[in-house]
Motif scaffolding. Structure first.
Motif, PDB file in Angstrom:
ATOM      1  N   ARG A   1     -20.192   0.665  -0.782  1.00 12.67           N
ATOM      2  CA  ARG A   1     -18.917   0.795  -0.084  1.00 12.67           C
ATOM      3  C   ARG A   1     -18.199   2.097  -0.464  1.00 12.67           C
ATOM      4  NH1 ARG A   1     -15.691  -4.367  -1.369  1.00 12.67           N
ATOM      5  NH2 ARG A   1     -14.176  -3.431   0.054  1.00 12.67           N
ATOM      6  N   ALA A   2     -18.328   2.495  -1.720  1.00 13.51           N
ATOM      7  CA  ALA A   2     -17.694   3.743  -2.179  1.00 13.51           C
ATOM      8  C   ALA A   2     -18.323   4.945  -1.480  1.00 13.51           C
ATOM      9  CB  ALA A   2     -17.816   3.869  -3.695  1.00 13.51           C
ATOM     10  N   LYS A   3     -19.652   4.930  -1.289  1.00 15.25           N
ATOM     11  CA  LYS A   3     -20.325   6.025  -0.580  1.00 15.25           C
ATOM     12  C   LYS A   3     -19.881   6.088   0.874  1.00 15.25           C
ATOM     13  CE  LYS A   3     -24.445   6.281  -3.448  1.00 15.25           C
ATOM     14  NZ  LYS A   3     -25.852   5.898  -3.573  1.00 15.25           N
ATOM     15  N   GLU A   4     -19.744   4.935   1.521  1.00 11.14           N
ATOM     16  CA  GLU A   4     -19.280   4.882   2.915  1.00 11.14           C
ATOM     17  C   GLU A   4     -17.859   5.439   3.034  1.00 11.14           C
ATOM     18  OE1 GLU A   4     -19.509   0.834   4.224  1.00 11.14           O
ATOM     19  OE2 GLU A   4     -21.688   0.743   3.963  1.00 11.14           O
ATOM     20  N   LEU A   5     -17.028   5.163   2.050  1.00  5.22           N
ATOM     21  CA  LEU A   5     -15.630   5.593   2.063  1.00  5.22           C
ATOM     22  C   LEU A   5     -15.497   7.111   1.965  1.00  5.22           C
ATOM     23  CD1 LEU A   5     -12.704   4.529   2.070  1.00  5.22           C
ATOM     24  CD2 LEU A   5     -12.835   4.436  -0.427  1.00  5.22           C
ATOM     25  N   GLU A   6     -16.443   7.776   1.299  1.00  5.27           N
ATOM     26  CA  GLU A   6     -16.367   9.219   1.083  1.00  5.27           C
ATOM     27  C   GLU A   6     -16.234  10.020   2.367  1.00  5.27           C
ATOM     28  OE1 GLU A   6     -19.590  10.642  -1.303  1.00  5.27           O
ATOM     29  OE2 GLU A   6     -19.070   9.343  -2.985  1.00  5.27           O
ATOM     30  N   GLY A   7     -16.945   9.660   3.398  1.00  8.85           N
ATOM     31  CA  GLY A   7     -16.956  10.476   4.611  1.00  8.85           C
ATOM     32  C   GLY A   7     -16.061  10.003   5.737  1.00  8.85           C
ATOM     33  N   ILE A   8     -15.295   8.953   5.514  1.00  5.68           N
ATOM     34  CA  ILE A   8     -14.501   8.379   6.605  1.00  5.68           C
ATOM     35  C   ILE A   8     -13.250   9.205   6.878  1.00  5.68           C
ATOM     36  CG2 ILE A   8     -13.090   6.404   7.292  1.00  5.68           C
ATOM     37  CD1 ILE A   8     -15.014   4.589   5.913  1.00  5.68           C
ATOM     38  N   GLU A   9     -13.084   9.587   8.159  1.00  5.56           N
ATOM     39  CA  GLU A   9     -11.858  10.240   8.631  1.00  5.56           C
ATOM     40  C   GLU A   9     -11.477   9.627   9.963  1.00  5.56           C
ATOM     41  OE1 GLU A   9     -11.099  14.378   8.718  1.00  5.56           O
ATOM     42  OE2 GLU A   9     -12.218  14.747   6.899  1.00  5.56           O
ATOM     43  N   PRO A  10     -10.253   9.227  10.165  1.00  3.53           N
ATOM     44  CA  PRO A  10      -9.185   9.224   9.184  1.00  3.53           C
ATOM     45  C   PRO A  10      -9.424   8.151   8.121  1.00  3.53           C
ATOM     46  CG  PRO A  10      -8.435   8.157  11.189  1.00  3.53           C
ATOM     47  CD  PRO A  10      -9.822   8.687  11.461  1.00  3.53           C
ATOM     48  N   MET A  11      -8.781   8.335   6.996  1.00  6.54           N
ATOM     49  CA  MET A  11      -8.905   7.421   5.871  1.00  6.54           C
ATOM     50  C   MET A  11      -8.351   6.049   6.268  1.00  6.54           C
ATOM     51  SD  MET A  11      -7.527   8.476   2.088  1.00  6.54           S
ATOM     52  CE  MET A  11      -8.228  10.114   2.194  1.00  6.54           C
ATOM     53  N   PRO A  12      -8.966   4.960   5.815  1.00 10.97           N
ATOM     54  CA  PRO A  12      -8.420   3.639   6.140  1.00 10.97           C
ATOM     55  C   PRO A  12      -7.016   3.460   5.573  1.00 10.97           C
ATOM     56  CG  PRO A  12     -10.594   3.454   5.120  1.00 10.97           C
ATOM     57  CD  PRO A  12     -10.185   4.874   5.006  1.00 10.97           C
ATOM     58  N   ARG A  13      -6.221   2.679   6.261  1.00 11.61           N
ATOM     59  CA  ARG A  13      -4.844   2.430   5.810  1.00 11.61           C
ATOM     60  C   ARG A  13      -4.826   1.651   4.504  1.00 11.61           C
ATOM     61  NH1 ARG A  13      -0.262  -0.519   9.541  1.00 11.61           N
ATOM     62  NH2 ARG A  13       1.517   0.283   8.399  1.00 11.61           N
ATOM     63  N   GLY A  14      -5.747   0.714   4.374  1.00 11.20           N
ATOM     64  CA  GLY A  14      -5.853  -0.086   3.159  1.00 11.20           C
ATOM     65  C   GLY A  14      -7.238   0.060   2.550  1.00 11.20           C
ATOM     66  N   ILE A  15      -7.288   0.292   1.241  1.00 17.09           N
ATOM     67  CA  ILE A  15      -8.552   0.446   0.521  1.00 17.09           C
ATOM     68  C   ILE A  15      -8.495  -0.475  -0.688  1.00 17.09           C
ATOM     69  CG2 ILE A  15     -10.053   2.034  -0.752  1.00 17.09           C
ATOM     70  CD1 ILE A  15      -8.752   4.329   0.869  1.00 17.09           C
ATOM     71  N   SER A  16      -9.494  -1.307  -0.857  1.00 20.48           N
ATOM     72  CA  SER A  16      -9.532  -2.205  -2.007  1.00 20.48           C
ATOM     73  C   SER A  16      -9.431  -1.403  -3.299  1.00 20.48           C
ATOM     74  CB  SER A  16     -10.834  -3.008  -2.006  1.00 20.48           C
ATOM     75  OG  SER A  16     -10.960  -3.727  -3.224  1.00 20.48           O
ATOM     76  N   LEU A  17      -8.661  -1.929  -4.251  1.00 21.09           N
ATOM     77  CA  LEU A  17      -8.511  -1.255  -5.539  1.00 21.09           C
ATOM     78  C   LEU A  17      -9.787  -1.310  -6.372  1.00 21.09           C
ATOM     79  CD1 LEU A  17      -4.895  -2.439  -6.394  1.00 21.09           C
ATOM     80  CD2 LEU A  17      -5.616  -0.223  -5.478  1.00 21.09           C
ATOM     81  N   PHE A  18     -10.760  -2.080  -5.934  1.00 20.49           N
ATOM     82  CA  PHE A  18     -12.064  -2.084  -6.594  1.00 20.49           C
ATOM     83  C   PHE A  18     -12.895  -0.859  -6.203  1.00 20.49           C
ATOM     84  CE2 PHE A  18     -11.135  -6.739  -6.528  1.00 20.49           C
ATOM     85  CZ  PHE A  18     -11.006  -6.901  -7.899  1.00 20.49           C
ATOM     86  N   LEU A  19     -12.453  -0.160  -5.152  1.00 20.18           N
ATOM     87  CA  LEU A  19     -13.120   1.063  -4.707  1.00 20.18           C
ATOM     88  C   LEU A  19     -12.339   2.268  -5.227  1.00 20.18           C
ATOM     89  CD1 LEU A  19     -13.748  -0.004  -1.006  1.00 20.18           C
ATOM     90  CD2 LEU A  19     -15.445   0.155  -2.829  1.00 20.18           C
ATOM     91  N   PRO A  20     -12.972   3.444  -5.301  1.00 21.99           N
ATOM     92  CA  PRO A  20     -12.222   4.623  -5.756  1.00 21.99           C
ATOM     93  C   PRO A  20     -11.277   5.119  -4.658  1.00 21.99           C
ATOM     94  CG  PRO A  20     -14.481   5.224  -5.210  1.00 21.99           C
ATOM     95  CD  PRO A  20     -14.392   3.736  -5.075  1.00 21.99           C
ATOM     96  N   ILE A  21      -9.983   5.126  -4.955  1.00 15.51           N
ATOM     97  CA  ILE A  21      -8.999   5.676  -4.023  1.00 15.51           C
ATOM     98  C   ILE A  21      -9.153   7.196  -4.071  1.00 15.51           C
ATOM     99  CG2 ILE A  21      -6.544   5.904  -3.475  1.00 15.51           C
ATOM    100  CD1 ILE A  21      -7.502   3.016  -3.205  1.00 15.51           C
ATOM    101  N   PRO A  22      -9.329   7.873  -2.933  1.00 17.90           N
ATOM    102  CA  PRO A  22      -9.527   9.333  -2.945  1.00 17.90           C
ATOM    103  C   PRO A  22      -8.346  10.075  -3.578  1.00 17.90           C
ATOM    104  CG  PRO A  22     -10.092   8.414  -0.801  1.00 17.90           C
ATOM    105  CD  PRO A  22      -9.432   7.317  -1.577  1.00 17.90           C
ATOM    106  N   THR A  23      -8.662  11.103  -4.349  1.00 17.99           N
ATOM    107  CA  THR A  23      -7.612  11.907  -4.988  1.00 17.99           C
ATOM    108  C   THR A  23      -6.817  12.690  -3.949  1.00 17.99           C
ATOM    109  OG1 THR A  23      -9.182  13.704  -5.334  1.00 17.99           O
ATOM    110  CG2 THR A  23      -8.848  12.179  -7.166  1.00 17.99           C
ATOM    111  N   THR A  24      -7.401  12.912  -2.772  1.00 19.23           N
ATOM    112  CA  THR A  24      -6.728  13.679  -1.715  1.00 19.23           C
ATOM    113  C   THR A  24      -5.793  12.823  -0.864  1.00 19.23           C
ATOM    114  OG1 THR A  24      -8.591  13.293  -0.234  1.00 19.23           O
ATOM    115  CG2 THR A  24      -8.610  15.342  -1.516  1.00 19.23           C
ATOM    116  N   ARG A  25      -5.685  11.544  -1.174  1.00 16.27           N
ATOM    117  CA  ARG A  25      -4.859  10.655  -0.362  1.00 16.27           C
ATOM    118  C   ARG A  25      -3.401  11.088  -0.430  1.00 16.27           C
ATOM    119  NH1 ARG A  25      -4.348   4.104  -0.945  1.00 16.27           N
ATOM    120  NH2 ARG A  25      -4.618   3.647   1.255  1.00 16.27           N
ATOM    121  N   SER A  26      -2.781  11.153   0.740  1.00 13.59           N
ATOM    122  CA  SER A  26      -1.368  11.536   0.828  1.00 13.59           C
ATOM    123  C   SER A  26      -0.596  10.396   1.481  1.00 13.59           C
ATOM    124  CB  SER A  26      -1.234  12.803   1.671  1.00 13.59           C
ATOM    125  OG  SER A  26      -1.641  12.526   3.004  1.00 13.59           O
TER     126      SER A  26
END
Length: 199
Positions: A38-63
């Motif tokens: 799931r973390a690998k899938e999250l890396e390339g997603i644009e736009p970023m999902p509105r909600g991301i499980s805290l068990f996954l790495p929240i991107p440092t670029t999130r604004s």
């Protein structure tokens, strides 16, 4: 566990908490191999999902923009007070009052509002990254008072690098309106309407 520790210092919202609770309802979704996939899938997603499980790495670029947080409520950038002579204040205040007048236009029983005074204003600078393009901007938050009725409101406007200008989010009423809006039934319009007759 490593992701939870990392996420302590990243921008998170209640939408992330919701996604985390969903993961807890299905424990197989937080097994090590599933989290890695799931973390690998999250890396390339644009736009970023509105909600991301805290068990996954929240991107440092999130604004705030990526997390669907209105600029008015964004705490990611430092705010500095603006002086009354800053020309951006009068422009933002004028647009806020103009937008309120546009909203009450279909209600002829409501008086047209005018700017009475600017109570305070501050500036926040930030940027968003969307599809590898960085957009720098400033957010000007203004608290103002209108007449008639001395209604107090606050709103935020975003001014982009190219000087494009837009109001962001809603215009919030910050004081009570009492019986000033008795002539309208729409609860949203009650915030802005000053009835032509208070009888």
């Amino acid at each position: 566990m490593r992701n939870l520790v990392r996420n302590r210092r990243r921008l998170t919202t209640h939408f992330d908490l919701y996604e985390t609770m969903r993961d807890l309802a299905e424990l197989e979704s937080i097994e090590s191999h599933t989290i890695e996939e799931r973390a690998k899938e999250l890396e390339g997603i644009e736009p970023m999902p509105r909600g991301i499980s805290l068990f996954l790495p929240i991107p440092t670029t999130r604004s705030c923009y990526n997390a669907a947080i209105s600029p008015h409520w964004c705490t990611c950038h430092e705010r500095t007070e603006l002086t009354a002579t800053d020309q951006r204040i009068s422009e933002v205040a004028r647009r806020i009052v103009g937008q309120m007048n546009d909203m009450i236009k279909p209600y002829p029983q409501c008086r047209r509002l005018q700017l009475n005074s600017v109570l305070s204003a501050n500036l926040g600078t930030s940027s968003t990254i969307f599809r590898n393009v960085t957009n720098h901007f400033v957010d000007v938050a203004v608290q103002l008072q209108t007449r008639p009725g001395l209604g107090e409101f606050e709103a935020t406007a975003r001014i982009h690098e190219n000087n494009d200008f837009e109001l962001t989010g809603t215009i919030s009423r910050t004081n009570l309106y009492g019986k000033q809006s008795h002539c309208v039934d729409d609860y949203k319009m009650k915030l802005y309407c000053f009835c032509d007759s208070l009888a």
